[in-house]
Design an enzyme around this catalytic site. Structure first.
Site, PDB file in Angstrom:
ATOM      1  N   ASP A 279       0.858  -1.187   0.000  1.00 36.81           N
ATOM      2  CA  ASP A 279       0.000   0.000   0.000  1.00 36.81           C
ATOM      3  C   ASP A 279       0.892   1.233   0.000  1.00 36.81           C
ATOM      4  OD1 ASP A 279      -2.926   1.075   0.595  1.00 36.81           O
ATOM      5  OD2 ASP A 279      -1.524   2.226   1.841  1.00 36.81           O
ATOM      6  N   ASN A 287      -2.120  12.751  -3.793  1.00 40.01           N
ATOM      7  CA  ASN A 287      -2.982  13.263  -4.868  1.00 40.01           C
ATOM      8  C   ASN A 287      -3.427  14.687  -4.592  1.00 40.01           C
ATOM      9  OD1 ASN A 287      -3.128  11.341  -6.888  1.00 40.01           O
ATOM     10  ND2 ASN A 287      -4.739  10.161  -5.887  1.00 40.01           N
ATOM     11  N   ASP A 296      -0.975   9.333 -10.742  1.00 39.91           N
ATOM     12  CA  ASP A 296      -0.913   8.225 -11.699  1.00 39.91           C
ATOM     13  C   ASP A 296       0.529   7.852 -12.002  1.00 39.91           C
ATOM     14  OD1 ASP A 296      -3.645   8.217 -11.777  1.00 39.91           O
ATOM     15  OD2 ASP A 296      -3.813   9.273 -13.691  1.00 39.91           O
ATOM     16  N   GLU A 323      -4.468   2.362  -4.577  1.00 33.94           N
ATOM     17  CA  GLU A 323      -3.014   2.446  -4.438  1.00 33.94           C
ATOM     18  C   GLU A 323      -2.423   1.168  -3.875  1.00 33.94           C
ATOM     19  OE1 GLU A 323      -4.723   4.210  -0.591  1.00 33.94           O
ATOM     20  OE2 GLU A 323      -5.258   4.033  -2.698  1.00 33.94           O
TER      21      GLU A 323
END
Length: 414
Positions: A279, A287, A296, A323
């Protein structure tokens, strides 16, 4: 060794595909394709054509010599010459020509050899008629119809080669005519009509046969090309359906299928199956700080690092969701899987991807949960393995993140 099998030339180019569609739509009255397609057609049909030529070559030797009986009845005065030319010349020449024909790789030159055999048969027949003094020599010209029918219908000559042979026969008759004993006009006119009709009908047959052969070949090639394109498209769709388009690793569907196969195989050979669940720490904050395009790119780099660090053929890296990533390691014990997980964690740190919004580190880090089970052990399941890996990841995240945590039953992390 003689190979009569078909030649696989592969799919045609886009230009050739357009040409095929155009030819099927507009036709090809001259029985010729554009150069590249013509070359493919000749090579692709060479094996079948060679079979026909070999069979007819044997037949023509037998039948041409069989005409010695007719020679004895209609032109007995040149019987000795007939035996010499038919048995002593035509037969060995045809057999040698057949050997050369088999060894000749070029389809065009094979057709030329077939044409030359027809020319030789024509020349021998006309020569015998021109030196005979028997009054039946003129009516014996009807034998030329047999040469035409055999060459056009049995040997299935290519149309333009058949036209050349017919021209040679017409010229040969014109040259030999003054030397052939005269016969009643009532006989020669019907004979001429037989020859003309035979040439006309068999030429039409040659044309129709080659046209149909070419058309069927075009249809087969187009179908083959469409099937190849469909196969490629299906393979691409299958690949897309099994891959995560963003990170270019396997998706959840492919992971589930792969794990099931690995698990079944491990139940047979008694090996262990390990999972590494990853993770990205504080990815929402990443983000929010840098934007989704940067997020991304971060996921792509994490996925690429996982693929580089887990390169064994039997392993699989997949995007588990958001993620989270997961890796399947076949035949891997927990200690070995923990070592691999630690290498992954360090490799992500060395990417040095800035993450100012993370309370854990100023760079992107990951939390890793590891689990390993042996499917043959009592009570273990795939679901149990996933659950253990998920619990290990949970412990890694709750213990401060940026760390690797083993199976909870092992009692600690690194």
């Amino acid at each position: 060794m003689l190979d009569l099998g078909p030649i696989d030339l592969g799919p045609v180019s886009a230009d050739s595909a357009e040409q095929i569609d155009g030819l099927l739509s507009k036709g090809f009255p001259t029985l010729r394709f554009p150069p590249e397609l013509e070359r493919r057609f000749q090579l692709d049909t060479a094996a079948d054509r060679l079979r026909v030529i070999i069979i007819t070559a044997v037949l023509v030797v037998v039948l041409f010599n069989g005409y010695l009986l007719t020679d004895a009845l209609m032109i007995p005065d040149v019987m000795a010459q007939a035996v010499t030319l038919r048995v002593g010349l035509f037969t060995p020449v045809c057999l040698i020509g057949l050997y050369i024909l088999i060894k000749t790789p070029s389809p065009f030159y094979r057709e030329v050899l077939v044409l030359l055999a027809g020319v030789l048969a024509t020349g021998i027949t006309l020569y015998l008629l021109s030196i005979s003094k028997d009054p039946l020599a003129g009516p014996y010209l009807v034998g030329m119809a047999m040469v035409v029918m055999f060459s056009h219908s049995v040997a299935q000559m290519r149309f333009w080669m058949a036209v050349v042979l017919d021209i040679v026969i017409a010229l040969g008759i014109a040259v030999a005519w003054p030397y052939i004993p005269p016969a009643p006009i009532e006989v020669m006119i019907p004979l001429a009509m037989v020859l003309i009709s035979t040439v006309t009908f068999t030429l039409f047959g040659c044309y129709s046969l080659e046209r149909d052969e070419r058309q069927n070949w075009l249809l087969r090639v187009r179908e083959s090309n469409l099937m190849a394109a469909l196969k490629t498209a299906n393979e691409r769709l299958d690949k897309i359906s099994r891959a995560d388009l963003l990170t270019q690793v396997a998706n959840r569907r492919h992971f589930d299928e792969f794990l099931a196969k690995v698990w079944d195989r491990a139940e047979i050979d008694g090996s262990e199956v390990a999972l590494i669940m990853v993770d990205v720490d504080h990815f929402k904050a990443y983000n929010d700080q840098y934007g989704h395009p940067a997020g991304d790119e971060c996921l792509r780099q994490v996925a690429a690092t996982l693929k580089r660090r887990l390169r064994r053929p039997g392993d699989l890296v997949a995007r588990f969701g958001g993620e989270e990533f997961i890796a399947v390691l076949t035949g891997t014990s927990l200690p070995v899987a923990l070592q691999a997980a630690e290498r992954i964690k360090v490799a992500i740190e060395r990417l040095r991807l800035p993450h100012v919004g993370s309370p854990t580190s100023s760079f992107v880090t990951i939390s890793v949960g590891v689990a390993s089970l042996r499917p043959i052990d009592r009570g273990v399941t795939q679901k149990g393995l996933l659950s253990q890996a998920d619990q290990a990841l949970y412990r890694a995240k709750n213990s401060g993140r940026n760390r690797v945590w083993p199976d909870p039953d092992s009692g600690g992390g690194t």
